[in-house]
Design an enzyme around this catalytic site. Structure first.
Site, PDB file in Angstrom:
ATOM      1  N   ASP A  31       0.861  -1.194   0.000  1.00 54.60           N
ATOM      2  CA  ASP A  31       0.000   0.000   0.000  1.00 54.60           C
ATOM      3  C   ASP A  31       0.891   1.236   0.000  1.00 54.60           C
ATOM      4  OD1 ASP A  31      -3.242   0.173   1.120  1.00 54.60           O
ATOM      5  OD2 ASP A  31      -2.094   2.017   0.864  1.00 54.60           O
ATOM      6  N   GLY A  36      -5.070   4.892   2.661  1.00 57.31           N
ATOM      7  CA  GLY A  36      -5.231   3.791   3.620  1.00 57.31           C
ATOM      8  C   GLY A  36      -4.629   4.157   4.968  1.00 57.31           C
ATOM      9  N   TYR A 141     -13.300   7.804 -13.528  1.00 55.89           N
ATOM     10  CA  TYR A 141     -13.095   6.714 -12.561  1.00 55.89           C
ATOM     11  C   TYR A 141     -13.619   5.386 -13.119  1.00 55.89           C
ATOM     12  CZ  TYR A 141     -14.277   3.590  -8.759  1.00 55.89           C
ATOM     13  OH  TYR A 141     -14.421   2.473  -7.990  1.00 55.89           O
ATOM     14  N   HIS A 189     -20.620   9.315   1.055  1.00 53.10           N
ATOM     15  CA  HIS A 189     -21.546   8.192   1.060  1.00 53.10           C
ATOM     16  C   HIS A 189     -22.670   8.381   2.063  1.00 53.10           C
ATOM     17  CE1 HIS A 189     -18.168   5.652  -0.829  1.00 53.10           C
ATOM     18  NE2 HIS A 189     -19.006   6.066  -1.741  1.00 53.10           N
ATOM     19  N   ARG A 221     -30.558   1.964  -4.252  1.00 51.93           N
ATOM     20  CA  ARG A 221     -29.216   1.396  -4.431  1.00 51.93           C
ATOM     21  C   ARG A 221     -29.164   0.033  -3.753  1.00 51.93           C
ATOM     22  NH1 ARG A 221     -29.299   4.803  -7.435  1.00 51.93           N
ATOM     23  NH2 ARG A 221     -27.923   6.585  -7.786  1.00 51.93           N
TER      24      ARG A 221
HETATM   25  N1  UDP Z   1     -27.534  10.543  -1.183  1.00 52.02           N
HETATM   26  C1  UDP Z   1     -28.373  11.487  -0.583  1.00 52.02           C
HETATM   27  N2  UDP Z   1     -27.835  12.331   0.329  1.00 52.02           N
HETATM   28  C2  UDP Z   1     -26.520  12.300   0.678  1.00 52.02           C
HETATM   29  C3  UDP Z   1     -25.673  11.344   0.071  1.00 52.02           C
HETATM   30  C4  UDP Z   1     -26.222  10.487  -0.867  1.00 52.02           C
HETATM   31  O1  UDP Z   1     -29.566  11.564  -0.874  1.00 52.02           O
HETATM   32  O2  UDP Z   1     -26.110  13.123   1.530  1.00 52.02           O
HETATM   33  C5  UDP Z   1     -28.099   9.605  -2.149  1.00 52.02           C
HETATM   34  C6  UDP Z   1     -27.449   9.651  -3.523  1.00 52.02           C
HETATM   35  O3  UDP Z   1     -28.078  10.620  -4.324  1.00 52.02           O
HETATM   36  C7  UDP Z   1     -27.669   8.233  -4.025  1.00 52.02           C
HETATM   37  C8  UDP Z   1     -27.640   7.388  -2.735  1.00 52.02           C
HETATM   38  O4  UDP Z   1     -27.855   8.303  -1.665  1.00 52.02           O
HETATM   39  O5  UDP Z   1     -28.936   8.110  -4.588  1.00 52.02           O
HETATM   40  C9  UDP Z   1     -26.311   6.685  -2.509  1.00 52.02           C
HETATM   41  O6  UDP Z   1     -25.281   7.649  -2.668  1.00 52.02           O
HETATM   42  P1  UDP Z   1     -23.780   7.345  -2.276  1.00 52.02           P
HETATM   43  O7  UDP Z   1     -22.992   8.607  -2.480  1.00 52.02           O
HETATM   44  O8  UDP Z   1     -23.742   6.744  -0.910  1.00 52.02           O
HETATM   45  O9  UDP Z   1     -23.316   6.203  -3.282  1.00 52.02           O
HETATM   46  P2  UDP Z   1     -23.351   6.153  -4.889  1.00 52.02           P
HETATM   47  O10 UDP Z   1     -24.657   5.468  -5.226  1.00 52.02           O
HETATM   48  O11 UDP Z   1     -23.249   7.526  -5.405  1.00 52.02           O
HETATM   49  O12 UDP Z   1     -22.173   5.301  -5.230  1.00 52.02           O
END
Ligand code: UDP
Length: 334
Positions: A31, A36, A141, A189, A221
């Site tokens: 790493d 990390g 990405y 997230h 999701r």
């Molecule tokens: N989301 C939200 N509010 C936040 C962060 C995320 O409503 O403060 C929503 C985002 O629009 C998506 C879902 O939660 O629909 C998951 O988002 P995240 O960023 O966790 O993961 P991604 O799906 O983008 O990889």
């Protein structure tokens, strides 16, 4: 088996290191510790601080440790950042992976498990998404992950490299017991942000859009617990080690989705168990680039490798995340 875990000090890598050791495997972590944390590793695990961009060092590490297989997590992972810094992403993720592949060819061809992502699919109408769905990554990405998948296929065709590509959906949660968990420099997230809001580090939770074509109007999701995902890596590397598989791509998800509102309800339920109030939430505009629904068709890894996720209830997933954040409000610094 003796495994070289590249990027083993990161969020998913460090959980995988724990699960590999629990399954009786020997681990060496490679790493650069750019994101990390050494604290995420068991105290007695061997690690080397090296960068995949140092081609000679990669080869030297392979020669010195002679692993039976390699698990490759090392990558820059932020979609937004990748759009503003494409060169950095292509160099780090694609050139770094190429250096690893070439070093493997120059030393000994051993199986490789590679971290890919549902972002390789881009926006798709498929619900759930099978592995055969067309790949249309919409970010640099996602493109770097698709390109690395393609390189791995080429090395398989030319040199017989055995491989498993794992395409992750929404990874979340923390080790039950709360010793290690998610600690990225930029927090984006949903579940992590909800936990930080509960800790008072954010004012409120924003729901990015409630006018999507889903039952409650918020995005859906497929949330896969990091420990289950780690177990998928153990199954993959063991399947490769036995020669049961030699060229496979698997989605890793639960195969069903939860809406943003359902996630926030689960967070509120966990907080209530600890005598805490629900999170303030507010509907905000849609976040650009968010598809309404991303759910894995995860049957292939279940059928072929016997993958059995343990964390199927949202509340159990959130509980592990909350226990980690509550115990480490500033991540590994605490
Ligand atoms: N989301 C939200 N509010 C936040 C962060 C995320 O409503 O403060 C929503 C985002 O629009 C998506 C879902 O939660 O629909 C998951 O988002 P995240 O960023 O966790 O993961 P991604 O799906 O983008 O990889």
């Amino acid at each position: 088996m003796k495994l070289l875990v590249v990027g083993g000090a990161g969020y998913i890598g460090s959980h995988t290191v724990r699960q590999l050791r629990a399954a009786g495997h020997e681990v060496v972590v490679f790493d650069n510790f750019s994101s990390g944390h050494v604290q995420a590793l068991p105290a007695d695990v061997a690690w080397v601080r090296r960068d995949l961009l140092e081609a000679e060092a990669v080869r030297a590490v392979l020669e010195a440790h002679q692993p039976d297989a390699i698990i490759h997590f090392a990558a820059l992972i932020e979609v937004g950042e990748s759009m503003g810094a494409p060169g950095r992403y292509y160099r780090n993720n694609v050139v770094g992976s190429l250096n690893l592949l070439e070093a493997v060819m120059q030393t000994r061809v051993v199986p490789l498990v590679f971290s890919s992502t549902a972002a390789v699919y881009g926006t798709t109408d498929a619900v759930p998404i099978p592995e055969e769905a067309p790949l249309h990554p919409e970010s640099v990405y996602g493109e770097t992950k698709r390109m690395t998948e393609q390189m791995i296929h080429a090395f398989h065709a030319a040199h017989g490299l055995p491989f498993v590509v794992l395409r992750y959906f929404n990874v979340c949660g923390a080790a039950p017991g709360g010793e290690i968990g998610e600690d990225h420099p930029n927090k984006t997230h949903l579940i992590e942000l909800a936990c930080l809001t509960a800790l008072g580090q954010r004012e409120e939770m924003k729901i990015f859009g409630d006018d999507y074509p889903t039952p409650d109007g918020t995005c859906i999701r497929d949330y896969i617990h990091v420990q289950d995902l780690a177990d998928a890596h153990v199954l993959a590397v063991e399947g490769l080690g036995r020669g049961q598989i030699s060229a496979a791509t698997y989605n890793v998800g639960l195969g069903h989705g939860f809406s943003v509102r359902e996630v926030l309800d689960a967070v509120d339920a966990v907080l209530a168990e600890d005598g805490l109030p629900p999170l303030p939430r507010r509907v905000a505009p849609r976040r650009p680039g968010d598809p309404p629904r991303l759910v894995a068709d995860a049957r292939r890894i279940v059928d072929e490798l016997g993958f059995q996720p343990q964390f199927t209830a949202l509340k159990d997933i959130v509980r592990t995340a909350w226990d980690w954040h509550r115990g480490h409000p500033h991540g590994f610094e605490d």
